[in-house]
Structure formats: structure tokens, C-alpha cells
Design a protein around this motif. Structure first.
Motif, PDB file in Angstrom:
ATOM      1  N   ALA A  48      27.958 -26.565  48.201  1.00 60.10           N
ATOM      2  CA  ALA A  48      28.731 -25.799  47.224  1.00 60.10           C
ATOM      3  C   ALA A  48      30.092 -25.433  47.798  1.00 60.10           C
ATOM      4  O   ALA A  48      30.237 -25.220  48.997  1.00 60.10           O
ATOM      5  CB  ALA A  48      27.968 -24.541  46.840  1.00 60.10           C
ATOM      6  N   SER A  49      31.072 -25.369  46.908  1.00 56.86           N
ATOM      7  CA  SER A  49      32.430 -24.900  47.231  1.00 56.86           C
ATOM      8  C   SER A  49      33.222 -25.821  48.152  1.00 56.86           C
ATOM      9  O   SER A  49      34.236 -25.407  48.705  1.00 56.86           O
ATOM     10  CB  SER A  49      32.398 -23.474  47.813  1.00 56.86           C
ATOM     11  OG  SER A  49      31.779 -22.600  46.891  1.00 56.86           O
ATOM     12  N   THR A  50      32.772 -27.059  48.328  1.00 52.09           N
ATOM     13  CA  THR A  50      33.582 -28.040  49.050  1.00 52.09           C
ATOM     14  C   THR A  50      34.371 -28.836  47.997  1.00 52.09           C
ATOM     15  O   THR A  50      33.975 -28.863  46.830  1.00 52.09           O
ATOM     16  CB  THR A  50      32.704 -28.991  49.899  1.00 52.09           C
ATOM     17  OG1 THR A  50      31.759 -29.625  49.043  1.00 52.09           O
ATOM     18  CG2 THR A  50      31.970 -28.226  50.997  1.00 52.09           C
ATOM     19  N   THR A  66      32.877 -29.454  44.296  1.00 50.74           N
ATOM     20  CA  THR A  66      33.488 -28.633  43.255  1.00 50.74           C
ATOM     21  C   THR A  66      33.986 -29.517  42.124  1.00 50.74           C
ATOM     22  O   THR A  66      33.757 -29.219  40.942  1.00 50.74           O
ATOM     23  CB  THR A  66      34.634 -27.778  43.838  1.00 50.74           C
ATOM     24  OG1 THR A  66      34.074 -26.907  44.830  1.00 50.74           O
ATOM     25  CG2 THR A  66      35.328 -26.963  42.767  1.00 50.74           C
ATOM     26  N   CYS A  87      32.478 -29.278  38.359  1.00 49.07           N
ATOM     27  CA  CYS A  87      33.380 -28.948  37.259  1.00 49.07           C
ATOM     28  C   CYS A  87      33.415 -30.065  36.218  1.00 49.07           C
ATOM     29  O   CYS A  87      33.530 -29.797  35.016  1.00 49.07           O
ATOM     30  CB  CYS A  87      34.778 -28.631  37.785  1.00 49.07           C
ATOM     31  SG  CYS A  87      34.832 -27.061  38.692  1.00 49.07           S
ATOM     32  N   ASP A 119      22.086 -25.518  49.859  1.00 44.24           N
ATOM     33  CA  ASP A 119      22.665 -24.183  49.959  1.00 44.24           C
ATOM     34  C   ASP A 119      21.675 -23.099  49.541  1.00 44.24           C
ATOM     35  O   ASP A 119      20.839 -23.309  48.672  1.00 44.24           O
ATOM     36  CB  ASP A 119      23.908 -24.070  49.064  1.00 44.24           C
ATOM     37  CG  ASP A 119      25.016 -25.007  49.487  1.00 44.24           C
ATOM     38  OD1 ASP A 119      25.369 -24.994  50.676  1.00 44.24           O
ATOM     39  OD2 ASP A 119      25.524 -25.754  48.625  1.00 44.24           O
ATOM     40  N   LYS A 131      24.925 -18.421  48.086  1.00 37.80           N
ATOM     41  CA  LYS A 131      26.097 -19.304  48.102  1.00 37.80           C
ATOM     42  C   LYS A 131      26.247 -20.010  46.753  1.00 37.80           C
ATOM     43  O   LYS A 131      27.354 -20.178  46.250  1.00 37.80           O
ATOM     44  CB  LYS A 131      25.993 -20.326  49.241  1.00 37.80           C
ATOM     45  CG  LYS A 131      27.245 -21.180  49.383  1.00 37.80           C
ATOM     46  CD  LYS A 131      27.198 -22.086  50.581  1.00 37.80           C
ATOM     47  CE  LYS A 131      28.480 -22.915  50.680  1.00 37.80           C
ATOM     48  NZ  LYS A 131      28.388 -23.943  51.710  1.00 37.80           N
ATOM     49  N   LYS A 173      27.790 -17.596  44.223  1.00 43.44           N
ATOM     50  CA  LYS A 173      29.234 -17.469  44.458  1.00 43.44           C
ATOM     51  C   LYS A 173      29.975 -18.684  43.882  1.00 43.44           C
ATOM     52  O   LYS A 173      31.009 -18.545  43.218  1.00 43.44           O
ATOM     53  CB  LYS A 173      29.476 -17.345  45.967  1.00 43.44           C
ATOM     54  CG  LYS A 173      30.776 -16.748  46.353  1.00 43.44           C
ATOM     55  CD  LYS A 173      30.791 -16.473  47.859  1.00 43.44           C
ATOM     56  CE  LYS A 173      32.198 -16.166  48.296  1.00 43.44           C
ATOM     57  NZ  LYS A 173      32.326 -15.999  49.718  1.00 43.44           N
ATOM     58  N   PHE A 174      29.441 -19.874  44.128  1.00 41.22           N
ATOM     59  CA  PHE A 174      30.003 -21.131  43.626  1.00 41.22           C
ATOM     60  C   PHE A 174      29.999 -21.130  42.091  1.00 41.22           C
ATOM     61  O   PHE A 174      31.018 -21.411  41.455  1.00 41.22           O
ATOM     62  CB  PHE A 174      29.176 -22.289  44.195  1.00 41.22           C
ATOM     63  CG  PHE A 174      29.619 -23.683  43.816  1.00 41.22           C
ATOM     64  CD1 PHE A 174      30.945 -24.063  43.852  1.00 41.22           C
ATOM     65  CD2 PHE A 174      28.680 -24.645  43.488  1.00 41.22           C
ATOM     66  CE1 PHE A 174      31.336 -25.369  43.539  1.00 41.22           C
ATOM     67  CE2 PHE A 174      29.051 -25.940  43.178  1.00 41.22           C
ATOM     68  CZ  PHE A 174      30.381 -26.300  43.203  1.00 41.22           C
ATOM     69  N   ALA A 227      32.544 -18.568  40.766  1.00 41.66           N
ATOM     70  CA  ALA A 227      33.927 -18.959  41.042  1.00 41.66           C
ATOM     71  C   ALA A 227      34.395 -20.081  40.113  1.00 41.66           C
ATOM     72  O   ALA A 227      35.563 -20.127  39.717  1.00 41.66           O
ATOM     73  CB  ALA A 227      34.080 -19.393  42.499  1.00 41.66           C
ATOM     74  N   GLU A 228      33.478 -20.997  39.768  1.00 34.48           N
ATOM     75  CA  GLU A 228      33.853 -22.183  38.980  1.00 34.48           C
ATOM     76  C   GLU A 228      33.416 -22.093  37.512  1.00 34.48           C
ATOM     77  O   GLU A 228      33.633 -23.030  36.756  1.00 34.48           O
ATOM     78  CB  GLU A 228      33.267 -23.452  39.620  1.00 34.48           C
ATOM     79  CG  GLU A 228      33.700 -23.670  41.064  1.00 34.48           C
ATOM     80  CD  GLU A 228      35.211 -23.745  41.249  1.00 34.48           C
ATOM     81  OE1 GLU A 228      35.941 -24.128  40.307  1.00 34.48           O
ATOM     82  OE2 GLU A 228      35.674 -23.395  42.359  1.00 34.48           O
TER      83      GLU A 228
END
Length: 157
Positions: free
Chosen positions: A44-46, A50, A54, A76, A80, A83-84, A87-88
């Protein structure tokens, strides 16, 4: 590459129950009677993960309209993933497989080549599981960018 276990079209999809980003258990059986895309991603979040998440988010309405749900799975931890997701603005389940048992069952964890070196890790993979819980499509080593558009073409969605 290596002789990592690979799932074939027509095979039963390995069952799973994993925690989502909020710690709620989600099972493959929850999707019985609907098609579901289960995709495996490294972290996640790389940047690549991402972009891929998306792309699924942005195509969710069309996939849903075709009767297809989406579930993402990575090693993950749920915190985490939450959060991902937040955020997205992701609106489909992200599941946590920290011991990599489900990743391994689907052939999405094992030896791969990265930057010219052989390493063990998550093999970015996507599966379409049909209404009866069988593999309808199995794609290994997919690219993060452009994958969802190709998947939609392959599925005529």
C-alpha cells in the motif's frame, strides 16, 4: 522466473477469510453468486500500487455495472490499509495477508525478477472469480499502469 504454483482457468478459487482495513473479516464466500476481481499487490501507498488501486477505484462503477466486485490483497497490516484507503478514497475492500498464505495459494507470492535480481516477493496478479467460485481469468506479472484498462477490454466491460 521460476516454477511458482499457478492457478488455471476453471480451477476452484482457493477460499480465504482475511481482515479488511477495519479489522472485519471478509471471505471469498461472501461474493458467491457474483463475479469478483481479486488482485494482489506488493505494498500500500507505493507509486505503482497507488496507481493500480486508483485505476480500480475510477473504474468501479463500470465494473459494478457488469456485476463484478473488486477486492485487493497485500501483506500490509490493516492499519496501513486503512491509511491507504482513506488517503486515496478507495471504496472497495483491501484485505491483509501478512503471513502470505492466500498470496501463496494463488501463486502470487514467490520468486520473481526485480531489477535483474531474483527475489522473493509479491507477484502482481489479478484473478476473475466467477459466480460459482471458479477461476475465470488468471493474470500474473501484470503491470500497475494500464492494467485496469486492459482488464476491462479483456472482459468487454
Amino acid at each position: 522466473m521460476t516454477d511458482n504454483h499457478r492457478l488455471e482457468v476453471g480451477a476452484p478459487a482457493p477460499a480465504f477469510t482475511l481482515p479488511d482495513a477495519d479489522g472485519n473479516e471478509v471471505s471469498l464466500a461472501d461474493y458467491r453468486g457474483r463475479k469478483v476481481i481479486v488482485y494482489f499487490y506488493p505494498a500500500a501507498s507505493t507509486p505503482g500500487c497507488t496507481k493500480q488501486a486508483c485505476d480500480f477505484r475510477d473504474n468501479l462503477a463500470e465494473l459494478d455495472g457488469a456485476g463484478i466486485d473488486v477486492v485487493g490483497i497485500s501483506p500490509d497490516k490493516p492499519a496501513k490499509l486503512a491509511k491507504f484507503r482513506d488517503a486515496e478514497g478507495l471504496t472497495f475492500p483491501l484485505l491483509s495477508d501478512p503471513d502470505r498464505a492466500v498470496l501463496t495459494a494463488y501463486g502470487a507470492y514467490g520468486e520473481k525478477t526485480m531489477y535483474g535480481k531474483t527475489v522473493h516477493g509479491v507477484i502482481r496478479s489479478t484473478f476473475l472469480i466467477d459466480e460459482q467460485g471458479r477461476i475465470a481469468l488468471a493474470q500474473y506479472n501484470v503491470r500497475a499502469t494500464g492494467h485496469v484498462a486492459k482488464l476491462r477490454r479483456d472482459l468487454s466491460v
